[in-house]
Design an enzyme around this catalytic site. Structure first.
Site, short mmCIF file in Angstrom:
data_model
loop_
_atom_site.label_atom_id
_atom_site.label_comp_id
_atom_site.label_asym_id
_atom_site.label_seq_id
_atom_site.Cartn_x
_atom_site.Cartn_y
_atom_site.Cartn_z
N GLY A 19 0.82 -1.21 0.00
CA GLY A 19 0.00 0.00 0.00
C GLY A 19 0.85 1.25 0.00
O GLY A 19 2.08 1.19 0.08
N ALA A 79 1.00 3.73 2.33
CA ALA A 79 1.64 4.01 3.63
C ALA A 79 2.80 3.07 3.88
O ALA A 79 3.90 3.50 4.25
CB ALA A 79 0.61 3.91 4.74
N SER A 120 2.56 -8.89 1.53
CA SER A 120 1.40 -8.53 0.71
C SER A 120 0.76 -9.83 0.25
O SER A 120 1.43 -10.68 -0.35
CB SER A 120 1.80 -7.70 -0.50
OG SER A 120 0.70 -7.55 -1.39
N ARG A 165 -1.76 -10.03 -1.95
CA ARG A 165 -2.05 -9.90 -3.38
C ARG A 165 -0.80 -10.07 -4.24
O ARG A 165 -0.85 -10.66 -5.32
CB ARG A 165 -2.69 -8.54 -3.65
CG ARG A 165 -3.04 -8.28 -5.09
CD ARG A 165 -3.67 -6.91 -5.25
NE ARG A 165 -3.95 -6.60 -6.64
CZ ARG A 165 -4.38 -5.42 -7.07
NH1 ARG A 165 -4.61 -4.44 -6.20
NH2 ARG A 165 -4.60 -5.21 -8.35
N LEU A 184 -1.90 -1.85 7.73
CA LEU A 184 -3.07 -2.65 7.37
C LEU A 184 -4.33 -1.81 7.35
O LEU A 184 -4.38 -0.74 7.97
CB LEU A 184 -3.22 -3.79 8.38
CG LEU A 184 -2.10 -4.84 8.39
CD1 LEU A 184 -2.18 -5.71 9.64
CD2 LEU A 184 -2.17 -5.69 7.13
N CYS A 200 -3.29 11.64 8.91
CA CYS A 200 -2.63 12.72 8.17
C CYS A 200 -3.33 14.06 8.37
O CYS A 200 -2.68 15.09 8.60
CB CYS A 200 -2.53 12.37 6.69
SG CYS A 200 -4.09 11.90 5.90
N SER A 252 -3.90 10.39 -2.90
CA SER A 252 -3.24 9.28 -2.22
C SER A 252 -3.73 9.08 -0.80
O SER A 252 -3.51 8.01 -0.22
CB SER A 252 -1.72 9.48 -2.21
OG SER A 252 -1.38 10.69 -1.57
N ALA A 297 -4.31 2.94 -1.75
CA ALA A 297 -3.97 2.36 -3.05
C ALA A 297 -5.13 1.63 -3.71
O ALA A 297 -5.11 1.35 -4.90
CB ALA A 297 -2.78 1.41 -2.91
#
EC number: 1.2.1.103
Length: 344
Positions: free
Chosen positions: A13, A15, A36, A38, A75, A148, A180, A184
């Site tokens: 991702g 982050a 990951s 995926r 996550l 953020c 962003s 993602a």
């Protein structure tokens, strides 16, 4: 000095990938594994092409994680809390980039996120804003990365409330945020034909980061956040509308910021009387851990407009988490983070 091993869960991702980018240049860190589901088996540069040639690591499934000195968790919200026992057994130092353990107040968490999977652990993590919690971070094994938007808001408002500059009236915050910040994972709202060229109010009320702002500002003031999505890839511009105490001047505002941020390596006060770049602009902190803070005071009304510009993925996420880790380890705070932005 022996390097500390560090693994990142969810490194595909934005982050996790940003923390990986920073950690690869850190002189005291050795990135051991990145996970990951995926992209298991794929090299890191398949997902993060900017890291081509920087590492030979390949993504692994989370089940293959081995113990490390430090575990960074990037996550989706709620996953780490549900699987806390499993992940916490892998490393003595945990850094969570999700919202799972940012809050201490279970009622606040319930209001904005629903029921917490592990309410017994709320309050066990130290909030990763070094400018506010440096002393607490020095002994922290469990660190919770801040949101953020909350980071931008807190850095702009905290010194003023701490010094008693502001009237006890509601504070209205507007956040111009980038694509962003949504992560993602693609969605109809982030689809390029829908997002490009658009400025969209997506969260006029009830933004989740309100909880962090209220919980961490002195006196728990009334704060209202409105988030506006732009088509910039990176960056946040926060503006806050508030009022100074009667008789207080621009000099008092300056003093509050200078007292709070004297010697801070990543805070820059931006307020020039002339030129194009008189106030903070996210463009000039892109890719960096800097927070540029400015203000303008309307003397006859006492209205104060506070501005903060940060990169949402660095100072807003991975950068302040790495800065907090540096504090925790007793390393120089700027390690892996001491670089300027780009111009033009």
């Amino acid at each position: 000095m022996d390097k500390k091993t560090l693994s990142i869960v969810g490194a595909s991702g934005y982050a996790g990938g940003e923390f990986l980018r920073l950690a690869l240049s850190h002189p005291y860190l050795e990135v051991k594994q990145v996970t990951s589901r995926r992209f298991a088996g794929e090299p890191v540069h398949f997902v993060h092409p900017n890291l081509r040639g920087r590492t030979n690591l390949k993504f692994i499934p989370p089940e293959k994680l081995e113990p490390a000195d430090i575990l960074v968790l990037a996550l989706p919200h709620g996953v780490f809390a549900r699987e806390f026992d499993r992940y916490s057994a892998l490393a003595p130092i945990l850094i969570d980039l999700s919202a799972d353990f940012r809050l201490k107040d279970p009622e606040l968490y319930r209001r904005y996120y629903g029921e917490h999977p592990r309410p017994d652990l709320l309050g066990c993590f130290v909030y990763a804003v070094p400018e506010l919690y440096r002393e607490a971070l020095k002994g922290a094994d469990w660190i919770a990365g801040a949101g953020c938007n909350a980071t931008a808001t807190l850095l702009g408002l905290y010194p003023l409330l701490k010094a008693g500059v502001l009237k006890p009236t509601p504070i209205f915050v507007t956040l111009l945020i980038s694509t962003s910040a949504a992560g993602a994972e693609a969605s109809p709202a982030s689809h390029h034909p829908e997002r490009a060229g658009s400025i969209r109010v997506y969260k006029p009320t009830g933004h989740r980061h309100t909880a962090e702002v209220v919980e961490n500002l002195p006196g728990r003031p009334e704060v209202h956040l409105t988030a506006i999505a732009t088509d910039r890839v990176r960056g946040i511009l926060m503006t806050a509308q508030c009022f100074v105490q009667d008789g207080w001047s621009e000099r008092d505002v300056w003093q509050a910021y200078r007292e709070a941020y004297a010697g801070e390596p990543f805070i820059r006060l931006v307020k020039q009387k002339k030129g194009v770049h008189r106030y903070p602009d996210p463009r000039f902190v892109q890719g960096t851990n800097y927070a540029d803070i400015g203000f303008e005071l309307e003397e006859d009304t006492g209205r104060l407009v506070v501005m903060t510009a940060i990169d949402n993925l660095v100072k807003g996420t991975a950068g302040h988490a790495l800065q907090a880790l540096n504090v925790r380890m007793g390393w120089p705070e700027t390690l892996g983070l001491d670089f300027p932005g780009l111009h033009p």
